[in-house]
Design a protein around this motif. Structure first.
Motif, PDB file in Angstrom:
ATOM      1  N   GLY A  56       0.848  -1.247  -0.049  1.00 36.89           N
ATOM      2  CA  GLY A  56       0.084   0.015   0.176  1.00 36.89           C
ATOM      3  C   GLY A  56       0.910   1.154   0.048  1.00 36.89           C
ATOM      4  O   GLY A  56       1.346   1.719  -0.943  1.00 36.89           O
ATOM      5  N   LEU A  57       1.055   1.765   1.199  1.00 32.95           N
ATOM      6  CA  LEU A  57       1.559   2.868   1.347  1.00 32.95           C
ATOM      7  C   LEU A  57       3.180   2.792   1.723  1.00 32.95           C
ATOM      8  O   LEU A  57       3.359   2.295   2.928  1.00 32.95           O
ATOM      9  N   ASN A  58       4.212   3.454   1.109  1.00 36.68           N
ATOM     10  CA  ASN A  58       5.364   3.581   1.613  1.00 36.68           C
ATOM     11  C   ASN A  58       5.907   4.939   1.729  1.00 36.68           C
ATOM     12  O   ASN A  58       6.112   5.756   0.778  1.00 36.68           O
ATOM     13  N   VAL A  59       6.258   5.481   2.824  1.00 37.92           N
ATOM     14  CA  VAL A  59       6.643   6.943   3.307  1.00 37.92           C
ATOM     15  C   VAL A  59       8.162   6.821   3.749  1.00 37.92           C
ATOM     16  O   VAL A  59       8.563   6.187   4.596  1.00 37.92           O
ATOM     17  N   VAL A  60       8.838   7.465   2.643  1.00 44.23           N
ATOM     18  CA  VAL A  60      10.240   7.682   3.010  1.00 44.23           C
ATOM     19  C   VAL A  60      10.717   9.037   3.396  1.00 44.23           C
ATOM     20  O   VAL A  60      10.411   9.926   3.172  1.00 44.23           O
ATOM     21  N   VAL A  61      11.156   9.051   4.731  1.00 44.11           N
ATOM     22  CA  VAL A  61      11.574  10.304   5.334  1.00 44.11           C
ATOM     23  C   VAL A  61      13.279  10.397   5.649  1.00 44.11           C
ATOM     24  O   VAL A  61      13.834   9.339   5.876  1.00 44.11           O
ATOM     25  N   GLY A  62      13.645  11.564   5.743  1.00 47.84           N
ATOM     26  CA  GLY A  62      15.061  11.785   6.022  1.00 47.84           C
ATOM     27  C   GLY A  62      15.203  13.235   5.820  1.00 47.84           C
ATOM     28  O   GLY A  62      14.916  14.089   5.087  1.00 47.84           O
ATOM     29  N   GLU A  63      16.450  13.590   6.156  1.00 49.27           N
ATOM     30  CA  GLU A  63      16.904  14.925   5.873  1.00 49.27           C
ATOM     31  C   GLU A  63      17.616  14.956   4.553  1.00 49.27           C
ATOM     32  O   GLU A  63      17.669  14.223   3.852  1.00 49.27           O
ATOM     33  N   PHE A  80       6.677   2.695   7.142  1.00 50.37           N
ATOM     34  CA  PHE A  80       7.674   4.110   7.192  1.00 50.37           C
ATOM     35  C   PHE A  80       9.069   3.818   7.009  1.00 50.37           C
ATOM     36  O   PHE A  80       9.519   2.949   7.899  1.00 50.37           O
ATOM     37  N   ILE A  81       9.777   4.392   6.160  1.00 46.18           N
ATOM     38  CA  ILE A  81      11.255   4.244   5.882  1.00 46.18           C
ATOM     39  C   ILE A  81      11.879   5.375   6.362  1.00 46.18           C
ATOM     40  O   ILE A  81      11.795   6.505   5.796  1.00 46.18           O
ATOM     41  N   GLY A  82      12.923   5.341   7.403  1.00 44.14           N
ATOM     42  CA  GLY A  82      13.707   6.470   7.914  1.00 44.14           C
ATOM     43  C   GLY A  82      15.114   6.207   7.234  1.00 44.14           C
ATOM     44  O   GLY A  82      15.671   5.347   7.578  1.00 44.14           O
ATOM     45  N   LEU A  83      15.536   7.534   6.761  1.00 46.98           N
ATOM     46  CA  LEU A  83      16.911   7.269   6.351  1.00 46.98           C
ATOM     47  C   LEU A  83      17.568   8.297   7.066  1.00 46.98           C
ATOM     48  O   LEU A  83      17.322   9.480   7.241  1.00 46.98           O
ATOM     49  N   TYR A  84      18.893   7.996   7.299  1.00 46.67           N
ATOM     50  CA  TYR A  84      19.851   8.918   8.296  1.00 46.67           C
ATOM     51  C   TYR A  84      21.272   8.783   8.204  1.00 46.67           C
ATOM     52  O   TYR A  84      21.583   7.485   7.785  1.00 46.67           O
ATOM     53  N   TRP A  85      21.986   9.909   8.248  1.00 49.12           N
ATOM     54  CA  TRP A  85      23.358   9.626   8.428  1.00 49.12           C
ATOM     55  C   TRP A  85      23.739   8.997   9.582  1.00 49.12           C
ATOM     56  O   TRP A  85      23.373   9.834  10.592  1.00 49.12           O
ATOM     57  N   GLN A  86      24.399   8.030   9.874  1.00 47.31           N
ATOM     58  CA  GLN A  86      24.856   7.572  11.290  1.00 47.31           C
ATOM     59  C   GLN A  86      26.366   7.950  11.357  1.00 47.31           C
ATOM     60  O   GLN A  86      27.004   7.690  10.433  1.00 47.31           O
ATOM     61  N   GLU A  87      26.747   8.420  12.522  1.00 48.94           N
ATOM     62  CA  GLU A  87      27.914   8.918  12.931  1.00 48.94           C
ATOM     63  C   GLU A  87      28.981   7.613  12.842  1.00 48.94           C
ATOM     64  O   GLU A  87      28.687   6.678  13.340  1.00 48.94           O
ATOM     65  N   GLY A  88      30.104   7.699  11.686  1.00 51.59           N
ATOM     66  CA  GLY A  88      31.028   6.702  11.801  1.00 51.59           C
ATOM     67  C   GLY A  88      30.770   5.792  10.565  1.00 51.59           C
ATOM     68  O   GLY A  88      31.441   4.807  10.169  1.00 51.59           O
ATOM     69  N   ALA A  89      29.565   5.735  10.163  1.00 50.73           N
ATOM     70  CA  ALA A  89      28.838   4.893   9.053  1.00 50.73           C
ATOM     71  C   ALA A  89      29.345   5.296   7.621  1.00 50.73           C
ATOM     72  O   ALA A  89      29.674   6.568   7.586  1.00 50.73           O
ATOM     73  N   ALA A  90      29.585   4.420   6.488  1.00 53.07           N
ATOM     74  CA  ALA A  90      30.361   4.715   5.406  1.00 53.07           C
ATOM     75  C   ALA A  90      29.185   5.569   4.611  1.00 53.07           C
ATOM     76  O   ALA A  90      29.595   6.083   3.541  1.00 53.07           O
ATOM     77  N   GLY A  91      27.948   5.104   4.832  1.00 53.91           N
ATOM     78  CA  GLY A  91      26.616   5.795   4.075  1.00 53.91           C
ATOM     79  C   GLY A  91      25.458   5.791   4.767  1.00 53.91           C
ATOM     80  O   GLY A  91      25.713   5.893   5.894  1.00 53.91           O
ATOM     81  N   VAL A  92      24.484   6.091   4.243  1.00 47.17           N
ATOM     82  CA  VAL A  92      23.185   6.201   4.758  1.00 47.17           C
ATOM     83  C   VAL A  92      22.608   5.003   5.247  1.00 47.17           C
ATOM     84  O   VAL A  92      22.725   4.016   4.678  1.00 47.17           O
ATOM     85  N   SER A  93      22.086   5.197   6.600  1.00 50.92           N
ATOM     86  CA  SER A  93      21.559   4.049   7.348  1.00 50.92           C
ATOM     87  C   SER A  93      19.882   4.013   7.153  1.00 50.92           C
ATOM     88  O   SER A  93      19.330   5.185   6.899  1.00 50.92           O
ATOM     89  N   CYS A  94      19.295   2.988   7.339  1.00 54.68           N
ATOM     90  CA  CYS A  94      17.807   2.966   7.216  1.00 54.68           C
ATOM     91  C   CYS A  94      17.083   2.146   8.524  1.00 54.68           C
ATOM     92  O   CYS A  94      17.799   1.171   9.049  1.00 54.68           O
TER      93      CYS A  94
END
Length: 349
Positions: free
Chosen positions: A23-30, A305-319
């Motif tokens: 149904g609904l897929n919501v992607v959120v993040g900065e 709901f899909i949350g994308l964020y930059w995590q300190e020390g991570a090489a890329g975006v986390s989810c």
């Protein structure tokens, strides 16, 4: 329906595994967390398959055809200088891998390409059938004001506009459905037309107007920008395009809209999900997220709901993923709203 997405080394994502709601897929993040990239990637792959399947001389999928077709669509949608520019930026050669799974496994596809790839991808998993349902992509800005002659100019010249704009303009120019509106169409469009104060019409001169009762036609450039975006939505509902598509990808539906109009958009999104459309949206607006959650409480729909964020020390975006909005731990819009409230309590410091 799309059920799963697996990515390695694609733009800001080092590795990402998503389970998609029917149904609904919501992607959120900065900003810069890859929300739009996810929507564009899925749209490009599905649109390539749907377009090939609708060709008058359609043949079963082949690697020779798809390695070129997927590459061309990704270049058109993302507009990089070469396909390899979509691979995550690191020293040395890297390889991007993308796998998309559907409810019907005959549609499953896997592609890959390296940093030195120019235009073609490698097809690692070949679908055995074409996608029957077409996708629709709604960009952040409205397109009614640039519609006149845009498709013809785009086809005949190289323009630095995303190919999604051309695709959506083609849909905007679709003929209106014949006869009285269906109950579903009326339920979706009438609140929008009330908010606009009129109906959206495409005249013979190739321009869109807002037809106001007792006031004639108003040129689209004279209509408020937020209302123009709502008008684009009204047109796609009126000509039946948005209800007929199997997939809707919408980047920042809330852009340039006030809260009252955002509520209208949330109701349309919820109504489309109820009608069987698989919807993917990318949003910054906590107001829109909350409206969607409230609508789902009254009339439940499958959602994630899909949350994308930059995590300190991570090489890329986390989810992170959750079936309800409070299940996400990283919601920048909510964090900033609470921080603003704290500043207010502290005297505006």
């Amino acid at each position: 329906m799309l059920s799963r997405l697996e990515i390695k080394q694609f733009t800001v994502f080092r590795e990402l595994n998503l389970s998609c709601s029917p149904g609904l897929n919501v992607v959120v993040g900065e900003n810069s967390s890859g929300k739009s990239h996810l929507l564009k990637l899925l749209y490009a792959l599905i649109a390539t398959s749907a377009s090939a399947g609708k060709s008058a001389h359609a043949q079963p999928p082949t690697k020779a055809y798809l390695q070129k077709a997927y590459g061309e669509k990704l270049l058109g949608v993302f507009r990089p200088e070469s396909l390899g520019r979509l691979v995550s930026r690191r020293q040395g050669r890297e390889r991007c891998e993308v796998a998309v799974c559907f409810d019907h496994q005959v549609l499953d596809v896997g592609i890959s390409f390296a940093t030195n790839s120019k235009t073609d991808v490698q097809v690692d998993t070949l679908p055995s059938a074409w996608e029957a349902q077409s996708p629709l992509y709604l960009p952040t800005r409205e397109l009614l004001t640039i519609y006149p002659n845009f498709v013809a100019i785009y086809e005949g010249h190289y323009l630095e506009f995303e190919e999604t704009w051309r695709d959506t303009c083609i849909h905007l120019g679709g003929l209106l459905q014949k006869g009285p509106r269906t109950l579903q169409t009326a339920k979706l469009i009438e609140p929008i037309e009330q908010a606009l104060g009129g109906k959206v019409v495409l005249e013979k001169n190739g321009r869109f107007y807002l037809r106001v009762p007792g006031g004639g036609n108003m040129e689209m450039p004279l209509v408020a920008e937020g209302h123009r975006k709502l008008a684009m939505l009204a047109r796609l509902i009126a000509n039946g395009v948005i209800q007929a598509q199997g997939y809707l990808f919408w980047d920042e539906p809330e852009a340039n809209l006030n809260p009252r109009l955002i509520r209208q958009v949330a109701q349309v999104i919820h109504g489309l999900v109820l009608a069987g459309v698989q919807v993917f949206i990318a949003s910054h607006s906590f107001f829109l997220l909350k409206e969607l959650e409230l609508l789902s409480r009254r009339q439940p729909v499958p959602q994630t709901f899909i949350g994308l964020y930059w995590q300190e020390g991570a090489a890329g975006v986390s989810c992170e993923q959750a079936e309800v909005l409070p299940g996400l731990n990283h919601i920048v819009a909510l964090d900033e709203e609470l921080a603003q409230y704290d500043r207010e309590l502290q005297g505006g410091a």
